[in-house]
Structure formats: C-alpha cells, structure tokens
Design an enzyme around this catalytic site. Structure first.
Site, PDB file in Angstrom:
ATOM      1  N   PRO A   9     -19.085 -39.541-110.423  1.00  7.23           N
ATOM      2  CA  PRO A   9     -20.148 -38.551-110.576  1.00  7.23           C
ATOM      3  C   PRO A   9     -20.092 -37.737-111.866  1.00  7.23           C
ATOM      4  O   PRO A   9     -19.021 -37.320-112.294  1.00  7.23           O
ATOM      5  CB  PRO A   9     -19.951 -37.635-109.357  1.00  7.23           C
ATOM      6  N   ASN A  10     -21.266 -37.564-112.400  1.00  3.07           N
ATOM      7  CA  ASN A  10     -21.525 -36.724-113.586  1.00  3.07           C
ATOM      8  C   ASN A  10     -21.081 -37.362-114.902  1.00  3.07           C
ATOM      9  O   ASN A  10     -21.319 -36.798-115.976  1.00  3.07           O
ATOM     10  CB  ASN A  10     -20.912 -35.320-113.417  1.00  3.07           C
ATOM     11  N   ARG A  17     -22.044 -33.409-121.732  1.00  4.21           N
ATOM     12  CA  ARG A  17     -21.312 -32.627-120.719  1.00  4.21           C
ATOM     13  C   ARG A  17     -20.053 -32.016-121.345  1.00  4.21           C
ATOM     14  O   ARG A  17     -19.133 -32.749-121.743  1.00  4.21           O
ATOM     15  CB  ARG A  17     -20.913 -33.557-119.565  1.00  4.21           C
ATOM     16  N   TYR A  22     -14.892 -33.302-122.776  1.00  2.00           N
ATOM     17  CA  TYR A  22     -15.163 -34.729-122.547  1.00  2.00           C
ATOM     18  C   TYR A  22     -15.629 -35.488-123.791  1.00  2.00           C
ATOM     19  O   TYR A  22     -15.853 -36.699-123.722  1.00  2.00           O
ATOM     20  CB  TYR A  22     -16.191 -34.877-121.415  1.00  2.00           C
ATOM     21  N   ASN A  73     -12.553 -44.268-113.026  1.00  4.75           N
ATOM     22  CA  ASN A  73     -12.585 -42.823-113.224  1.00  4.75           C
ATOM     23  C   ASN A  73     -13.444 -42.273-112.094  1.00  4.75           C
ATOM     24  O   ASN A  73     -14.674 -42.277-112.178  1.00  4.75           O
ATOM     25  CB  ASN A  73     -13.168 -42.438-114.586  1.00  4.75           C
ATOM     26  N   ALA A  76     -14.788 -36.196-109.962  1.00  5.04           N
ATOM     27  CA  ALA A  76     -14.397 -35.177-108.970  1.00  5.04           C
ATOM     28  C   ALA A  76     -13.917 -35.787-107.653  1.00  5.04           C
ATOM     29  O   ALA A  76     -13.102 -35.179-106.947  1.00  5.04           O
ATOM     30  CB  ALA A  76     -15.560 -34.226-108.726  1.00  5.04           C
ATOM     31  N   HIS A  79     -10.170 -35.990-106.555  1.00  6.70           N
ATOM     32  CA  HIS A  79      -9.428 -34.899-105.927  1.00  6.70           C
ATOM     33  C   HIS A  79      -9.756 -34.718-104.447  1.00  6.70           C
ATOM     34  O   HIS A  79      -9.168 -33.877-103.784  1.00  6.70           O
ATOM     35  CB  HIS A  79      -9.711 -33.595-106.690  1.00  6.70           C
ATOM     36  N   ASP A  86      -8.728 -45.250 -99.401  1.00  6.61           N
ATOM     37  CA  ASP A  86      -8.641 -46.350 -98.423  1.00  6.61           C
ATOM     38  C   ASP A  86      -9.204 -47.647 -98.983  1.00  6.61           C
ATOM     39  O   ASP A  86      -8.650 -48.732 -98.753  1.00  6.61           O
ATOM     40  CB  ASP A  86      -9.393 -45.970 -97.137  1.00  6.61           C
ATOM     41  N   GLU A 100      -6.119 -45.851-112.552  1.00  7.76           N
ATOM     42  CA  GLU A 100      -6.864 -44.575-112.537  1.00  7.76           C
ATOM     43  C   GLU A 100      -7.040 -44.084-113.972  1.00  7.76           C
ATOM     44  O   GLU A 100      -6.091 -44.115-114.761  1.00  7.76           O
ATOM     45  CB  GLU A 100      -6.065 -43.555-111.712  1.00  7.76           C
ATOM     46  N   HIS A 102      -8.762 -41.008-116.615  1.00 10.51           N
ATOM     47  CA  HIS A 102      -9.425 -39.724-116.843  1.00 10.51           C
ATOM     48  C   HIS A 102      -9.546 -39.463-118.337  1.00 10.51           C
ATOM     49  O   HIS A 102      -8.607 -39.755-119.097  1.00 10.51           O
ATOM     50  CB  HIS A 102      -8.654 -38.566-116.205  1.00 10.51           C
ATOM     51  N   ARG A 109      -5.223 -28.849-116.203  1.00 16.57           N
ATOM     52  CA  ARG A 109      -6.425 -28.021-116.046  1.00 16.57           C
ATOM     53  C   ARG A 109      -6.327 -27.137-114.794  1.00 16.57           C
ATOM     54  O   ARG A 109      -5.232 -26.727-114.421  1.00 16.57           O
ATOM     55  CB  ARG A 109      -7.658 -28.946-116.032  1.00 16.57           C
ATOM     56  N   ARG A 113      -7.665 -29.453-109.751  1.00 21.03           N
ATOM     57  CA  ARG A 113      -7.730 -30.810-110.342  1.00 21.03           C
ATOM     58  C   ARG A 113      -6.351 -31.467-110.410  1.00 21.03           C
ATOM     59  O   ARG A 113      -6.204 -32.590-110.854  1.00 21.03           O
ATOM     60  CB  ARG A 113      -8.297 -30.757-111.764  1.00 21.03           C
TER      61      ARG A 113
HETATM   62  C1  DQA Z   1     -12.394 -36.356-114.979  1.00 20.58           C
HETATM   63  C2  DQA Z   1     -11.535 -35.184-114.494  1.00 20.58           C
HETATM   64  C3  DQA Z   1     -12.041 -34.677-113.155  1.00 20.58           C
HETATM   65  O1  DQA Z   1     -11.245 -33.579-112.727  1.00 20.58           O
HETATM   66  C4  DQA Z   1     -13.471 -34.217-113.265  1.00 20.58           C
HETATM   67  O2  DQA Z   1     -13.962 -33.821-112.012  1.00 20.58           O
HETATM   68  C5  DQA Z   1     -14.372 -35.213-113.916  1.00 20.58           C
HETATM   69  C6  DQA Z   1     -13.864 -36.004-115.029  1.00 20.58           C
HETATM   70  C7  DQA Z   1     -11.978 -36.839-116.386  1.00 20.58           C
HETATM   71  O3  DQA Z   1     -12.376 -37.944-116.744  1.00 20.58           O
HETATM   72  O4  DQA Z   1     -11.315 -36.102-117.111  1.00 20.58           O
HETATM   73  O5  DQA Z   1     -15.547 -35.307-113.581  1.00 20.58           O
HETATM   74  O6  DQA Z   1     -12.188 -37.452-114.086  1.00 20.58           O
END
Ligand code: DQA
Length: 150
Positions: A9-10, A17, A22, A73, A76, A79, A86, A100, A102, A109, A113
């Site tokens: 998301p996002n 953003r 980022y 990635n 959010a 977390h 699962d 994983e 990020h 942070r 998080r």
């Molecule tokens: C993120 C870190 C997460 O805490 C955050 O919610 C994101 C982006 C990162 O790529 O740094 O949306 O996954």
C-alpha cells in the site's frame, strides 16, 4: 529464473510520497530498473503493486510453479499482517523463498515500524538503501536461488 516483486500500500505514490524518506524515483521507473537488472542476472522479473492485503495474499499463494522467488515490500502491512506471514510461510514450505524489502530502514524510525510480522517467513531482508534496496534484494535472491540449486 522468474521472480515476482510485490509492492504494497501507498507505494504507487513513490516519487511524490515523502521524498525525504522514499526518494524521488517513481514505481514505474523502479520497475524498469529492476527488470533490466534482472535481465543482466538471468532473471525475468514481474513487478506489481496493490493497496489490498488480500490481493498480496492471492499473489503470494499462487506464486508456486510460476515464480522461483519473491521480493516483497509489504509497506505498512509489514507491521500488522498475520495473513501475509501465513501466505509466505505456506509458499516458503513449498520452496518459494521471499526477501523482505524496504526503501527506508523501518527499525531506525518510529517504534511502531520496528516490528516486522513477516520477517520470520522470509529468507532475508534488505532495508535502508532507498529504492536500491529492491535491486540489492534481487541480487541477493538470485544468489540465494543459485546456491539452493547447487
Ligand atoms: C516501507 C516502510 C514501512 O514502514 C512503511 O509503512 C511503508 C514503506 C519502506 O519501504 O520503507 O509504506 O515499507
């Protein structure tokens, strides 16, 4: 070798953003770089983004037989999501590893998080290198898959 890269998301907002956290690269630009690097490494990379937790579970759950490995990635959902944990555990047990990813370093942070619900279902984590985290994770995953074959 086929790799599926999932962004949560996002992350469709990358480029605009919170650029101080980022960066300024857009997700399509990052996907282009990732696919090109994949080609150099002998991997075909498919890259997708969704804002929906269930869709991430669907994509993970149907990855076996289509992809040798995953980059995720979960944004959010990292977390919060037992459902994604699962799904990763299920396909991990079927031989589809996940790294994983990020962009930022969540552990440096806000306190909320610092915990990853999905880390224990992944073979590795790359964080804090900006958008380059995706490329470094791809490189690591390709090496991991190469080692697991030999
Ligand atoms: C993120 C870190 C997460 O805490 C955050 O919610 C994101 C982006 C990162 O790529 O740094 O949306 O996954």
């Amino acid at each position: 070798m086929r790799i599926l890269c999932i962004s949560g998301p996002n992350l469709q907002l990358l480029g605009t953003r919170e650029p101080s956290i980022y960066g300024t690269e857009t997700l399509p630009q990052l996907h282009t770089r990732l696919k090109a690097r994949g080609k150099e490494l002998g991997a075909k990379v498919d890259a997708r983004q969704t804002n929906h937790e269930g869709e991430i579970c669907d994509w993970i759950g149907t990855s076996r037989g289509k992809y040798e490995g995953l980059l995720l990635n979960a944004a959010a959902y990292t977390h919060t999501s037992l459902a994604i944990f699962d799904a990763l555990t299920a396909v991990g047990a079927m031989g589809v590893p996940c790294v994983e990813v990020h962009i930022s370093n969540p552990e440096a942070r806000e306190a909320y998080r610092r915990e990853s619900r999905i880390a224990a279902a992944c073979v590795a984590k790359v964080a804090g290198f900006g958008a380059d985290s995706y490329l470094l994770a791809l490189e690591g995953l390709v090496r991991w898959l190469g080692r697991s074959k030999s």
